[in-house]
Design an enzyme around this catalytic site. Structure first.
Site, short mmCIF file in Angstrom:
data_model
loop_
_atom_site.label_atom_id
_atom_site.label_comp_id
_atom_site.label_asym_id
_atom_site.label_seq_id
_atom_site.Cartn_x
_atom_site.Cartn_y
_atom_site.Cartn_z
N LYS A 155 7.20 -11.79 -1.30
CA LYS A 155 7.04 -12.24 -2.68
C LYS A 155 6.17 -11.24 -3.45
O LYS A 155 5.33 -10.61 -2.80
CB LYS A 155 6.43 -13.63 -2.75
CG LYS A 155 5.15 -13.86 -1.94
CD LYS A 155 3.86 -13.16 -2.21
CE LYS A 155 3.30 -13.13 -3.59
NZ LYS A 155 1.88 -12.64 -3.58
N ILE A 202 0.15 -6.98 4.83
CA ILE A 202 0.83 -8.23 5.17
C ILE A 202 1.75 -8.05 6.39
O ILE A 202 1.95 -8.98 7.17
CB ILE A 202 1.59 -8.82 3.96
CG1 ILE A 202 1.90 -10.29 4.20
CG2 ILE A 202 2.86 -8.03 3.63
CD1 ILE A 202 0.71 -11.18 4.38
N ASP A 228 0.05 -11.74 -8.95
CA ASP A 228 0.42 -11.54 -7.53
C ASP A 228 -0.05 -12.75 -6.71
O ASP A 228 0.76 -13.36 -6.00
CB ASP A 228 -0.13 -10.21 -6.99
CG ASP A 228 0.21 -10.04 -5.52
OD1 ASP A 228 1.32 -9.59 -5.22
OD2 ASP A 228 -0.63 -10.40 -4.68
N SER A 256 8.07 3.32 7.56
CA SER A 256 6.88 3.39 6.73
C SER A 256 6.53 4.86 6.59
O SER A 256 6.70 5.62 7.55
CB SER A 256 5.73 2.62 7.41
OG SER A 256 4.88 2.02 6.48
P1 NAP Z 1 -0.03 -2.81 1.06
O1 NAP Z 1 -0.65 -2.95 2.40
O2 NAP Z 1 -0.78 -2.08 0.02
O3 NAP Z 1 1.41 -2.09 1.13
C1 NAP Z 1 2.36 -2.24 2.12
C2 NAP Z 1 2.88 -0.90 2.57
O4 NAP Z 1 3.97 -0.52 1.75
C3 NAP Z 1 1.91 0.25 2.43
O5 NAP Z 1 1.01 0.29 3.50
C4 NAP Z 1 2.82 1.45 2.37
O6 NAP Z 1 3.02 1.97 3.70
C5 NAP Z 1 4.15 0.90 1.86
N1 NAP Z 1 4.52 1.47 0.56
C6 NAP Z 1 5.72 1.98 0.23
N2 NAP Z 1 5.75 2.40 -1.02
C7 NAP Z 1 4.54 2.19 -1.52
C8 NAP Z 1 3.96 2.43 -2.79
N3 NAP Z 1 4.64 3.00 -3.79
N4 NAP Z 1 2.66 2.08 -2.96
C9 NAP Z 1 1.94 1.52 -1.96
N5 NAP Z 1 2.48 1.24 -0.75
C10 NAP Z 1 3.76 1.60 -0.52
O7 NAP Z 1 0.41 -4.21 0.46
P2 NAP Z 1 0.42 -5.67 1.10
O8 NAP Z 1 -0.86 -6.34 0.81
O9 NAP Z 1 0.91 -5.62 2.49
O10 NAP Z 1 1.51 -6.35 0.14
C11 NAP Z 1 2.90 -6.06 0.22
C12 NAP Z 1 3.68 -7.22 -0.37
O11 NAP Z 1 3.34 -8.41 0.36
C13 NAP Z 1 3.31 -7.52 -1.84
O12 NAP Z 1 4.46 -7.90 -2.55
C14 NAP Z 1 2.34 -8.70 -1.75
O13 NAP Z 1 2.40 -9.53 -2.88
C15 NAP Z 1 2.90 -9.41 -0.52
N6 NAP Z 1 1.88 -10.25 0.14
C16 NAP Z 1 0.65 -9.73 0.46
C17 NAP Z 1 -0.31 -10.56 1.03
C18 NAP Z 1 -1.67 -10.04 1.41
O14 NAP Z 1 -2.50 -10.83 1.91
N7 NAP Z 1 -1.98 -8.77 1.24
C19 NAP Z 1 -0.01 -11.90 1.29
C20 NAP Z 1 1.26 -12.37 1.02
C21 NAP Z 1 2.20 -11.53 0.44
P3 NAP Z 1 3.36 3.54 3.87
O15 NAP Z 1 2.37 4.30 3.06
O16 NAP Z 1 3.22 3.76 5.35
O17 NAP Z 1 4.76 3.71 3.37
#
Ligand code: NAP
Length: 319
Positions: free
Chosen positions: A101, A25, A179, A47
């Site tokens: 969120k 995101i 989610d 990160s």
């Molecule tokens: P993601 O890509 O899996 O995770 C975001 C980043 O957080 C990871 O790349 C990681 O980067 C870091 N991180 C730190 N601690 C972590 C842990 N324990 N486990 C996994 N990653 C960790 O997730 P995302 O889809 O961006 O979602 C993040 C948030 O945004 C969630 O709350 C989700 O509900 C919200 N969101 C997502 C979307 C969507 O389309 N995906 C849309 C709206 C909102 P490093 O490894 O470099 O630290």
């Protein structure tokens, strides 16, 4: 900040911001929205494994906060289970904080952050991006002038398409199918003219996972009308993100995740996606006003679903 052409001028009047958790995101929405908007200038990122080109990057927020006192605001894009510690760190350091969120893993930790933001005199913004979908305000205005006699949410998508390989989403604290489902609940709580509360829930847990893959919810409406939600992550093919309302003026439908609103089969409003531009504009407004915004009502429905929910075990899930 530099490019091949030399230093990039800081946007006049923009507040300095850092992103934490450079994942899906952050790359899809936060970084491009900050870059194209006028309100914020990205100065740094934290990160563990990823970097953002052209800005100073750190492995931890702790290191970023120590090295960059010039960063006024922090936008947390990490999974909800790890957000509290970083949010607390940033607020204690006197920075304004924006939370993706859902705002955290528990209600109490988010309440704690809200109290801390108040004590520190900084802004905490718990975002609900779907509330900024194009047709949500039009739906709210239309419903406010009618009698709502029923609501039916259908939020069904393919988890393999939208969350490929994301193991954290299946762990406690990440809420599983809630989610995406909480996006529907964030819209419902913003536009339904009455306050509903959860009455029952069936939660479908894959036998090898800690969070549900599907959920059927029923709400109590003080006016006695039906209100239900069906969330499912097993939907292949067409994806469905709709909220259907029965009203004294006929049926109305908010579809495409809030981008389109129709009533009696006619389009009332439809528009392009500007959800994250809306979030950053609101964050800027809140900071300027010295205010915070932390509405936990969508997350209360989810917490109540886990409290009341009947657990039904279904087939194991593998990516
Ligand atoms: P993601 O890509 O899996 O995770 C975001 C980043 O957080 C990871 O790349 C990681 O980067 C870091 N991180 C730190 N601690 C972590 C842990 N324990 N486990 C996994 N990653 C960790 O997730 P995302 O889809 O961006 O979602 C993040 C948030 O945004 C969630 O709350 C989700 O509900 C919200 N969101 C997502 C979307 C969507 O389309 N995906 C849309 C709206 C909102 P490093 O490894 O470099 O630290």
């Amino acid at each position: 900040m530099t490019t091949a052409d030399g230093p990039v001028p800081r946007k006049a009047g923009a507040r300095s911001i850092a992103i934490v958790g450079v994942g899906k995101i952050a790359r899809d929405q936060h970084i491009p929205t900050i870059a194209t908007g006028e309100d914020f200038a990205l100065l740094a990122a934290a990160s563990r494994n990823a970097v953002v080109g052209d800005v100073e990057c750190f492995e931890t927020l702790e290191a970023l906060l120590a090295a960059r006192p010039d960063v006024e605001c922090v936008s947390l894009c990490t999974p909800p289970q790890v957000r509290y510690a970083d949010a607390r760190r940033a607020l204690e350091a006197g920075r304004h904080v924006m939370l993706e969120k859902p705002p955290g893993a528990t209600l109490a930790e988010v309440q704690d952050l809200a109290a801390l933001a108040g004590a520190q005199g900084v802004t905490l913004f718990a975002t609900w991006h779907s509330r900024h979908a194009a047709a949500v305000e039009a739906a709210k205005a239309w419903l406010a002038a009618r009698e709502v006699r029923g609501v039916e949410i259908t939020w069904k998508e393919d988890v393999r398409r939208w969350h490929p390989g994301q193991e954290w989403i299946w762990e406690p604290g990440a809420m599983g199918v809630f989610d995406p489902g909480i996006n529907a609940l964030s819209i419902l709580t913003a536009i339904h003219p009455r306050r509903l509360h959860l009455a029952s829930a069936d939660l479908y847990f894959p036998e090898n996972r800690g969070t549900p893959i599907a959920a059927d919810l029923a709400f109590h409406d003080p006016a006695g009308h039906p209100a239900t939600a069906a969330f499912d992550w097993r939907q292949e093919g067409d994806q469905t993100w709709t909220i259907r309302f029965d009203t004294d003026a006929g049926e109305a439908l908010l579809s495409d995740g809030g981008a389109r609103f129709t009533a009696g089969g006619e389009t009332v409003f439809a528009g392009p996606d500007h959800e994250y531009a809306g979030l950053y504009a609101r964050f800027a407004e809140l900071i300027a006003a010295g205010a915070s915004e932390v509405d936990l009502s969508p997350m209360i429905h989810v917490a109540d679903a886990f409290t009341l929910g009947r657990r039904i075990v279904v087939d194991p899930f593998h990516f």
